[in-house]
Write a protein that holds these residues in place. Structure first.
Motif, PDB file in Angstrom:
ATOM      1  N   LEU A 157       4.756  20.706   1.572  1.00 31.39           N
ATOM      2  CA  LEU A 157       5.349  21.608   0.595  1.00 31.39           C
ATOM      3  C   LEU A 157       6.259  22.552   1.365  1.00 31.39           C
ATOM      4  CD1 LEU A 157       5.226  22.136  -2.461  1.00 31.39           C
ATOM      5  CD2 LEU A 157       3.500  23.895  -2.010  1.00 31.39           C
ATOM      6  N   ALA A 158       7.530  22.569   1.010  1.00 33.26           N
ATOM      7  CA  ALA A 158       8.531  23.324   1.755  1.00 33.26           C
ATOM      8  C   ALA A 158       8.316  24.832   1.611  1.00 33.26           C
ATOM      9  CB  ALA A 158       9.923  22.932   1.272  1.00 33.26           C
ATOM     10  N   PRO A 159       8.848  25.626   2.534  1.00 29.54           N
ATOM     11  CA  PRO A 159       8.664  27.077   2.486  1.00 29.54           C
ATOM     12  C   PRO A 159       9.171  27.684   1.182  1.00 29.54           C
ATOM     13  CG  PRO A 159       9.513  26.419   4.633  1.00 29.54           C
ATOM     14  CD  PRO A 159       9.570  25.202   3.763  1.00 29.54           C
ATOM     15  N   HIS A 160       8.353  28.568   0.614  1.00 34.80           N
ATOM     16  CA  HIS A 160       8.712  29.216  -0.649  1.00 34.80           C
ATOM     17  C   HIS A 160       7.796  30.414  -0.876  1.00 34.80           C
ATOM     18  CE1 HIS A 160       5.225  26.803  -1.725  1.00 34.80           C
ATOM     19  NE2 HIS A 160       5.085  27.554  -2.816  1.00 34.80           N
ATOM     20  N   THR A 161       8.204  31.282  -1.772  1.00 37.51           N
ATOM     21  CA  THR A 161       7.318  32.321  -2.296  1.00 37.51           C
ATOM     22  C   THR A 161       6.974  31.951  -3.732  1.00 37.51           C
ATOM     23  OG1 THR A 161       9.142  33.705  -3.079  1.00 37.51           O
ATOM     24  CG2 THR A 161       8.337  34.108  -0.833  1.00 37.51           C
ATOM     25  N   ASP A 162       5.902  32.528  -4.247  1.00 37.00           N
ATOM     26  CA  ASP A 162       5.483  32.244  -5.613  1.00 37.00           C
ATOM     27  C   ASP A 162       6.075  33.281  -6.569  1.00 37.00           C
ATOM     28  OD1 ASP A 162       4.010  30.081  -4.735  1.00 37.00           O
ATOM     29  OD2 ASP A 162       2.144  31.221  -4.571  1.00 37.00           O
ATOM     30  N   SER A 163       6.285  32.859  -7.812  1.00 41.91           N
ATOM     31  CA  SER A 163       6.870  33.732  -8.823  1.00 41.91           C
ATOM     32  C   SER A 163       5.811  34.551  -9.562  1.00 41.91           C
ATOM     33  CB  SER A 163       7.649  32.884  -9.838  1.00 41.91           C
ATOM     34  OG  SER A 163       8.628  32.115  -9.195  1.00 41.91           O
ATOM     35  N   THR A 164       4.655  34.697  -8.996  1.00 40.52           N
ATOM     36  CA  THR A 164       3.490  35.281  -9.641  1.00 40.52           C
ATOM     37  C   THR A 164       3.306  36.751  -9.285  1.00 40.52           C
ATOM     38  OG1 THR A 164       2.178  34.603  -7.735  1.00 40.52           O
ATOM     39  CG2 THR A 164       2.252  33.081  -9.585  1.00 40.52           C
ATOM     40  N   TYR A 196      18.074  30.244  -8.994  1.00 39.21           N
ATOM     41  CA  TYR A 196      18.514  30.819  -7.722  1.00 39.21           C
ATOM     42  C   TYR A 196      17.509  30.652  -6.585  1.00 39.21           C
ATOM     43  CZ  TYR A 196      21.750  33.089 -10.955  1.00 39.21           C
ATOM     44  OH  TYR A 196      22.684  33.334 -11.923  1.00 39.21           O
ATOM     45  N   PHE A 197      16.307  30.197  -6.886  1.00 34.35           N
ATOM     46  CA  PHE A 197      15.242  29.954  -5.915  1.00 34.35           C
ATOM     47  C   PHE A 197      14.985  31.186  -5.048  1.00 34.35           C
ATOM     48  CE2 PHE A 197      13.516  27.522  -2.095  1.00 34.35           C
ATOM     49  CZ  PHE A 197      12.268  27.404  -2.643  1.00 34.35           C
ATOM     50  N   ASP A 198      15.252  31.132  -3.740  1.00 39.13           N
ATOM     51  CA  ASP A 198      14.902  32.233  -2.855  1.00 39.13           C
ATOM     52  C   ASP A 198      15.810  33.451  -3.002  1.00 39.13           C
ATOM     53  OD1 ASP A 198      17.060  30.920  -1.750  1.00 39.13           O
ATOM     54  OD2 ASP A 198      16.284  30.906   0.297  1.00 39.13           O
ATOM     55  N   LYS A 199      16.818  33.362  -3.859  1.00 36.63           N
ATOM     56  CA  LYS A 199      17.682  34.515  -4.128  1.00 36.63           C
ATOM     57  C   LYS A 199      17.283  35.214  -5.429  1.00 36.63           C
ATOM     58  CE  LYS A 199      20.387  33.533  -0.601  1.00 36.63           C
ATOM     59  NZ  LYS A 199      19.780  32.281  -0.155  1.00 36.63           N
ATOM     60  N   VAL A 229      17.390  40.646  -9.386  1.00 36.08           N
ATOM     61  CA  VAL A 229      16.774  41.673 -10.220  1.00 36.08           C
ATOM     62  C   VAL A 229      16.717  43.021  -9.507  1.00 36.08           C
ATOM     63  CG1 VAL A 229      15.452  40.075 -11.640  1.00 36.08           C
ATOM     64  CG2 VAL A 229      14.422  40.990  -9.564  1.00 36.08           C
ATOM     65  N   ARG A 230      17.301  43.111  -8.330  1.00 37.82           N
ATOM     66  CA  ARG A 230      17.403  44.410  -7.653  1.00 37.82           C
ATOM     67  C   ARG A 230      18.399  45.295  -8.398  1.00 37.82           C
ATOM     68  NH1 ARG A 230      15.247  45.406  -2.409  1.00 37.82           N
ATOM     69  NH2 ARG A 230      16.626  47.212  -2.339  1.00 37.82           N
ATOM     70  N   ILE A 231      18.053  46.548  -8.520  1.00 36.83           N
ATOM     71  CA  ILE A 231      18.910  47.477  -9.251  1.00 36.83           C
ATOM     72  C   ILE A 231      20.253  47.664  -8.557  1.00 36.83           C
ATOM     73  CG2 ILE A 231      19.158  49.938  -9.847  1.00 36.83           C
ATOM     74  CD1 ILE A 231      16.239  49.900 -10.690  1.00 36.83           C
TER      75      ILE A 231
END
Length: 344
Positions: A208-215, A324-327, A332-334
């Motif tokens: 499983l490739a590197p990623h962060t979760d959307s949770t 956008y995956f990792d972007k 959502v940054r202000i």
């Protein structure tokens, strides 16, 4: 969004060579962690009187930790592991009866992050949201209730644990559940079973490739086979998260990063494979209920600490992640202009 890789599913057990479609650049299989405890992902006893401070340190520094004394009965963990192995040991044609539809989110299929990578991953998965009855009926037409019962038992335990963990995590931020505008459990939580078969060339394959979760956070149970790794950012080193008997891995997700106003790091993680043993993990993906907008906690925002992120629902953020995956966090940054298609 990138186009989905369209090669047919593999019958992994019959593969004696790694196909080019699954051949990645050589992967470092000698991570730090097992023998160097100074570089190990923290293990936290949930009954520890210092649990708040230990959890805060782990979330800030690692974005991941393991927990013991979590209260999930061993027989429930054993049951979900057996159910997962029963499922993935079936012939491919049986599993494909429950294949995820092109626009679906549940059922059997490849990792949902696959479109963002040029090579395919040496793994297969099964996703459950709500009841698994429709898909399991396709796989076991004459006796599918056993699988549904095990999933239901596991879900009930995870709902109890997510409520406890949410209280502890909020406490580690100096907040309480009164500071959020939702109640656990969520109506959108998912169970993801991941299977990593024996691989003929593990040094060039990626489970499983590197990623962060959307949770908000993810609860991961792993069978007694190493494979999960977390990136330690300061040294850019992949750190093994070794299986500990009865322990569960907690991974900070992007929405908790937003809720903490950037204080807690999203855990960048991956899974590697090996030549002689298959591996199973069971992932519980926990987020807020649908319609709830996640925003930085009020106590973490003041004149010196402005909010870093706009309010966003889980479904909106999943849409951003799919595009956008990792972007996704950046959009959502202000301080960043809204990306087309994402609600502000």
């Amino acid at each position: 969004m990138p186009s989905m890789v369209t090669e047919p599913y593999l019958e992994f057990d019959s593969m004696t060579e790694l196909p080019d479609s699954h051949a990645w650049a050589p992967i470092d299989h000698d991570p730090v962690g097992r023998d160097n405890m100074e570089e190990a992902v923290p293990v936290i006893d949930l009954e520890d009187p210092n649990v708040f401070s230990r959890m805060a340190d782990a979330c800030r520094s690692w974005g991941a930790f393991q927990v013991t004394n979590h209260g999930v009965p061993p027989d429930v963990l054993d049951g979900i592991e057996r159910a997962g192995m029963d499922l993935f040991s079936l012939p491919l044609e049986r599993k494909l009866r429950a294949a995820r539809s092109p626009d679906g989110v549940t059922g059997y299929g490849v990792a949902r992050i696959a479109p963002f990578f040029p090579k395919r991953m040496w793994s297969e998965g099964f996703t459950v949201i709500g009841s698994p009855a429709d898909h399991s009926r396709q796989i076991w037409p004459h006796d599918y209730s056993f699988f549904c019962d095990i999933i239901d038992d596991y879900k009930k335990e995870m709902e109890r644990l997510t409520s406890k963990l949410m209280g502890l995590i909020l406490g580690s931020l100096g907040a309480t559940k009164d500071d959020t505008n939702w109640e656990s459990p969520s109506d959108c939580d998912a169970i993801q079973l991941n299977y990593y078969p024996i691989c003929p060339d593990p040094d060039r394959a990626m489970g499983l490739a590197p990623h962060t979760d959307s949770t908000l956070f993810t609860i991961l149970y792993q069978s007694n086979i190493s494979g999960l790794q977390v990136l330690e950012e300061s040294s850019a080193t992949w750190i093994e998260v070794p299986p500990l008997c009865g322990a569960l891995v907690i991974i900070v997700g992007d929405l908790l990063h937003i809720l903490s106003n950037g204080a807690y790091a999203s855990g960048l993680h991956r899974a590697v494979v090996n030549r002689t043993r298959h591996r199973l993990s069971v992932v519980y993906l926990h987020g807020p209920p649908s319609g709830v907008r996640v925003r930085p906690l009020p106590g973490l925002v003041d004149a010196d600490r402005p909010p870093l992120y706009r309010p966003v629902t889980w479904s909106e953020y999943l849409g951003a992640k799919a595009k956008y995956f990792d972007k996704a966090l950046s959009c959502v940054r202000i301080c960043a202009p809204p990306m087309k298609g994402l609600m502000a």
